[in-house]
Every structure is written in structure tokens, then in C-alpha cells.
Design a protein around this motif. Structure first.
Motif, short mmCIF file in Angstrom:
data_model
loop_
_atom_site.label_atom_id
_atom_site.label_comp_id
_atom_site.label_asym_id
_atom_site.label_seq_id
_atom_site.Cartn_x
_atom_site.Cartn_y
_atom_site.Cartn_z
N GLY A 265 -4.44 4.75 -9.73
CA GLY A 265 -3.05 4.35 -9.56
C GLY A 265 -2.50 3.63 -10.78
O GLY A 265 -1.35 3.84 -11.19
N PHE A 268 -1.96 6.24 -13.66
CA PHE A 268 -0.79 7.08 -13.43
C PHE A 268 0.49 6.28 -13.65
O PHE A 268 1.47 6.79 -14.21
CB PHE A 268 -0.82 7.64 -12.01
CG PHE A 268 0.28 8.62 -11.73
CD1 PHE A 268 0.16 9.94 -12.15
CD2 PHE A 268 1.42 8.23 -11.06
CE1 PHE A 268 1.19 10.84 -11.91
CE2 PHE A 268 2.44 9.12 -10.80
CZ PHE A 268 2.32 10.45 -11.23
N THR A 269 0.50 5.01 -13.23
CA THR A 269 1.69 4.17 -13.42
C THR A 269 1.97 3.93 -14.90
O THR A 269 3.13 3.92 -15.33
CB THR A 269 1.50 2.83 -12.69
OG1 THR A 269 1.26 3.09 -11.30
CG2 THR A 269 2.74 1.97 -12.83
N SER A 275 6.08 1.73 -11.52
CA SER A 275 5.31 1.57 -10.29
C SER A 275 6.09 2.12 -9.10
O SER A 275 5.49 2.62 -8.14
CB SER A 275 4.99 0.09 -10.06
OG SER A 275 6.18 -0.67 -9.91
N THR A 278 5.30 5.75 -8.86
CA THR A 278 3.96 5.98 -8.33
C THR A 278 3.93 5.80 -6.82
O THR A 278 3.42 6.66 -6.08
CB THR A 278 2.96 5.03 -8.99
OG1 THR A 278 2.98 5.22 -10.40
CG2 THR A 278 1.55 5.28 -8.48
N ILE A 282 3.22 8.48 -3.79
CA ILE A 282 2.16 8.23 -2.82
C ILE A 282 2.70 8.33 -1.40
O ILE A 282 2.10 8.97 -0.53
CB ILE A 282 1.55 6.83 -3.06
CG1 ILE A 282 0.80 6.79 -4.39
CG2 ILE A 282 0.61 6.44 -1.92
CD1 ILE A 282 0.40 5.39 -4.82
N LEU A 299 -4.29 3.25 -4.27
CA LEU A 299 -3.41 3.70 -5.34
C LEU A 299 -2.25 2.73 -5.54
O LEU A 299 -1.82 2.47 -6.67
CB LEU A 299 -2.87 5.10 -5.01
CG LEU A 299 -3.91 6.23 -5.00
CD1 LEU A 299 -3.32 7.49 -4.39
CD2 LEU A 299 -4.43 6.51 -6.41
N ALA A 303 -1.00 0.64 -8.87
CA ALA A 303 0.36 0.70 -9.41
C ALA A 303 0.90 -0.68 -9.72
O ALA A 303 1.65 -0.87 -10.69
CB ALA A 303 1.28 1.41 -8.40
N THR A 307 2.16 -1.46 -13.73
CA THR A 307 3.55 -1.77 -14.08
C THR A 307 3.66 -2.90 -15.11
O THR A 307 4.73 -3.11 -15.68
CB THR A 307 4.34 -2.15 -12.81
OG1 THR A 307 5.73 -2.19 -13.10
CG2 THR A 307 3.90 -3.51 -12.29
#
Length: 413
Positions: A265, A268-269, A275, A278, A282, A299, A303, A307
């Protein structure tokens, strides 16, 4: 992050990019449908010349129905096999949805910043008389701007300009974490089907609006429509994963290993720099049954850490008080995420209880959104009483520059 006023010049290019990526999503499905039409099997009707006339008429119809049902079952079973997934179509669909979503977030943020950016600064400066007011102000400002990163970056700039004290800025940072949960709640209510209406209304306001204010409102409405349309595109692209065992096992792994899920998470953020994006993705996937509550919580915790990347970048070249604000954001989110990883099971239980109390029942999407609210509110409640001590600790950890250092920097410039 800040959005430049010149970004409107990139509007045609980004629109063309969205159209091209969307075309990649539509083209495979069109080609597949055409090929399916050409390759449509011809139904074979066998009749026995020696049967009676009534049986001879009924037998072909029955055999056709049986064959159609068998073909549907076989096609479904083939589609469920791991090797039969159309990976290209799924990837392009997910990328198209992500582009539309992020572009919608960007457009909406630009419109909100143009209309409410200065007001947000006034709100922060006027109503941060104490740490509790700072928390409330940060929550409201983040809800208005729809980005905790934008709020914290504004706070960092105000601290550099000595418009806010350290304790006041820390309160706003705490409040921004609460404000960022509003977007996840909106996404959890599944209003994607109204996205085209918002897109069309925003388009009309932009091109027919007589004043700049109406055009900015149109930009906000268009961004909201693109945001939800992008989420809907991602949801449709991920549908084949519903019964794809490797993906299901991977989600189970993330749910069982909360630390690994948090790492995914966070990564990906950092990549999407939001965030809110993300968590929205989710929640969308959870509404489709692709993400379980434990995996979604893992996840989400990641996030919250990812962030911090934007705010840390915003502190580069700033004075020490501004750096302390960015470092506090990182430390606070890291500590809270670590506690969340340890007590992930208890957080899931609280989220289920709250969802049941609110009438959401077994809606995983609402449970994840509620888990984020519980997580952020508990973190603020536990820390807000110690903000003066934390501020003094940060001053010792990152002390102000001495006069000699300032004079040396001035001479170097």
C-alpha cells in the motif's frame, strides 16, 4: 502537491491521452466480440426419419437448448482458468481507469484550489488558535481541498512564513488525517453510475459558464465525474479476478501478513502520490469482492505512510520549523501504522461493529472505509494531548539554526 496555473495548457494533451488509453480498453473487447461472431458455432440439428412427427419437431429445439447451455458452461469454465485471462485487456483497462481517476483528482483539486485555496489559507490562519482548533481546521481544510498533502504543504509554507506556530501546525497535520477519510466514505456508497451525469454537467459549465467562477465549478464537477468513472473502469477491468485463484491467494497473503500488505500500500501510494487514490481503489475493489477486510486494512495502513512522501519533498530547502512539521507527519503516520499492524485484528473487529451499527452489515467496502476513520480518529485522540511535549522534542531533535550559520548561508547566496 501543488498544481500549476499553467496546467490548463496541458488539458488538450491529457484529454487526448485519456481518449487513447480508453481506446485501448474498448478495442480489444470490440475485436473479441467480432471474432466471437465469426467463430459462432453452427447448431447441429439431427432428426431421426423414423420418429413420430411430434417428437421430430420437439427434439431439435430441446437439443439446441441443451447445446447452448453446454456452450455457456464451457465458455465460463474456460474463462475461469488462469491461462484464459485476457491480461492485455485487464491491464489496459486498469491503466485507463487509473489515468481517468488521477486526472479527475487533478482537475478537481485545481478547481477547488482556485475557488477555495486562499480561503483555506485564511481558515487555517484564523482558526488555529489552539491545537484542538487546529485539528478541526485541518479536517475541514482537507475536506475542502480533498487532499491531505495539499493541506500539509500549505501549512509548511505558512510555518516558513511564521504565520503558524509549531504546535498549531502539528494540530492541522493531525486534522488533515481525519479529513482525508471523507473521500473513502463517499466512494464506499457506490455512486459510480452517476459519473457520466457529473461529467456532462461539468463539461457544460466549463464551456458555457459566463464567469471564471462557474468555469472552475464546472472543472470540479468534471473532475468528480472522471474520478468515479475511472473507479468504475478499474472495477470492470478487474472483474475476471473474482475467481482467479492466484489473485485470491495473493490477497489472502496480504491479509495474513499485514506488514507485507502495508508495504504494498505504501509503495502504490508513493507511485500515484495520493493516499486518497489508493484507499478509493481499495474500497472499489472491496465492493467487488476482490479484497477482504484484513487485506484492505493492511493496504490502507500502508497508504497512510506512503502519503508522507509529498510532504517530505515539500520540506526541502525550507527552514527548520517547516522541516519539523514534515518530520512530525512522517513519524506520526509511521508510529500509528506500526500500532495498526500489531492490532489489525482488533481494528477489523471495530470496523465490523461500527458498520453493523450504521446498517452497512457485511459490506466490506464500508468496513474498510470505517476502519480508516477509526484508525485516524484514535491516532489523533491518543496524540493530541502530548502535542506541546512533541513540539519541544522536535525542537531539540531539529534545532533552529544559529546566527552564525544564518550569516554564512546569506554570504553563500
Amino acid at each position: 502537491m501543488f498544481f500549476s496555473k499553467k496546467s490548463n495548457q496541458r488539458l488538450p494533451k491529457l484529454l487526448i491521452l485519456c481518449i487513447l488509453v480508453s481506446g485501448l480498453v474498448i478495442a480489444p473487447s470490440v475485436v473479441e466480440d467480432n471474432l466471437h461472431w465469426f467463430n459462432k458455432p453452427v447448431l447441429e440439428v439431427s432428426a431421426n426419419a423414423q420418429t413420430q412427427a411430434g417428437v421430430q419437431e420437439a427434439q431439435p429445439k430441446q437439443s439446441n437448448q441443451d447445446k447452448n447451455s453446454e456452450e455457456e458452461k464451457s465458455s465460463k469454465s474456460e474463462g475461469e482458468k488462469p491461462g484464459k485471462l485476457d491480461i492485455f485487456k485487464m491491464i489496459t483497462g486498469a491503466l485507463a481507469g487509473l489515468v481517468l481517476f488521477l486526472y479527475g483528482v487533478t482537475r478537481m483539486a485545481e478547481g477547488l484550489e482556485a475557488i477555495a485555496g486562499d480561503r483555506a489559507k485564511e481558515l487555517i490562519s484564523k482558526f488555529t488558535t489552539n491545537r484542538y482548533a487546529g485539528v478541526a481546521t485541518g479536517a475541514v481544510a482537507t475536506t475542502i481541498l480533498d487532499s491531505s498533502s495539499v493541506t500539509i504543504i500549505i501549512v509548511i509554507a505558512m510555518v516558513s512564513a511564521e504565520l503558524l506556530s509549531s504546535v498549531q501546525s502539528l494540530g492541522v497535520v493531525l486534522g488533515s488525517n481525519i479529513g482525508t477519510t471523507i473521500g473513502a466514505q463517499i466512494v464506499a456508497f457506490k455512486i459510480n453510475e452517476y459519473a457520466p451525469i457529473a461529467m456532462f454537467a461539468g463539461f457544460l459549465l466549463i464551456f458555457l459558464g459566463k464567469t471564471e467562477r462557474w468555469k472552475q465549478i464546472g472543472l470540479i464537477v468534471l473532475g468528480i465525474g472522471l474520478l468515479f468513472f475511472g473507479l468504475d473502469t478499474i472495477e470492470k477491468a478487474m472483474e475476471p479476478f473474482e475467481e482467479y485463484q492466484p489473485f485470491i491467494k495473493w490477497m489472502e497473503t496480504l491479509g495474513d501478513n499485514t506488514l507485507l500488505g502495508a508495504g504494498v500500500g505504501a509503495l502504490f501510494t508513493i507511485l500515484v502520490q495520493s493516499s486518497s487514490a489508493t484507499v478509493a481503489i481499495i474500497v472499489t475493489l472491496a465492493s467487488q469482492g476482490l479484497i477482504s477486510l484484513p487485506a484492505g486494512i493492511a493496504l490502507m495502513l500502508g497508504a497512510e505512510v506512503g502519503t508522507c512522501a509529498d510532504t517530505l519533498v515539500a520540506t526541502i530547502g525550507r527552514d527548520r520549523p517547516a522541516i519539523r512539521t514534515g518530520v512530525f507527519h512522517l513519524i506520526f503516520n509511521l508510529v500509528c501504522a506500526a500500532v495498526g499492524v500489531v492490532f489489525a485484528a482488533q481494528l477489523a473487529t471495530l470496523a465490523k461493529w461500527l458498520s453493523t451499527m450504521l446498517g452497512a452489515g457485511d459490506d466490506i467496502a464500508r468496513q474498510i472505509a470505517n476502519a480508516q476513520i477509526i484508525f485516524n480518529i484514535l491516532g489523533v485522540v491518543l496524540v493530541i494531548g502530548f502535542l506541546p511535549l512533541i513540539a519541544r522534542g522536535l525542537e531539540k531533535l531539529i534545532p533552529d539554526k544559529q546566527k552564525g550559520d544564518r550569516q554564512a548561508e546569506a554570504l553563500a547566496k
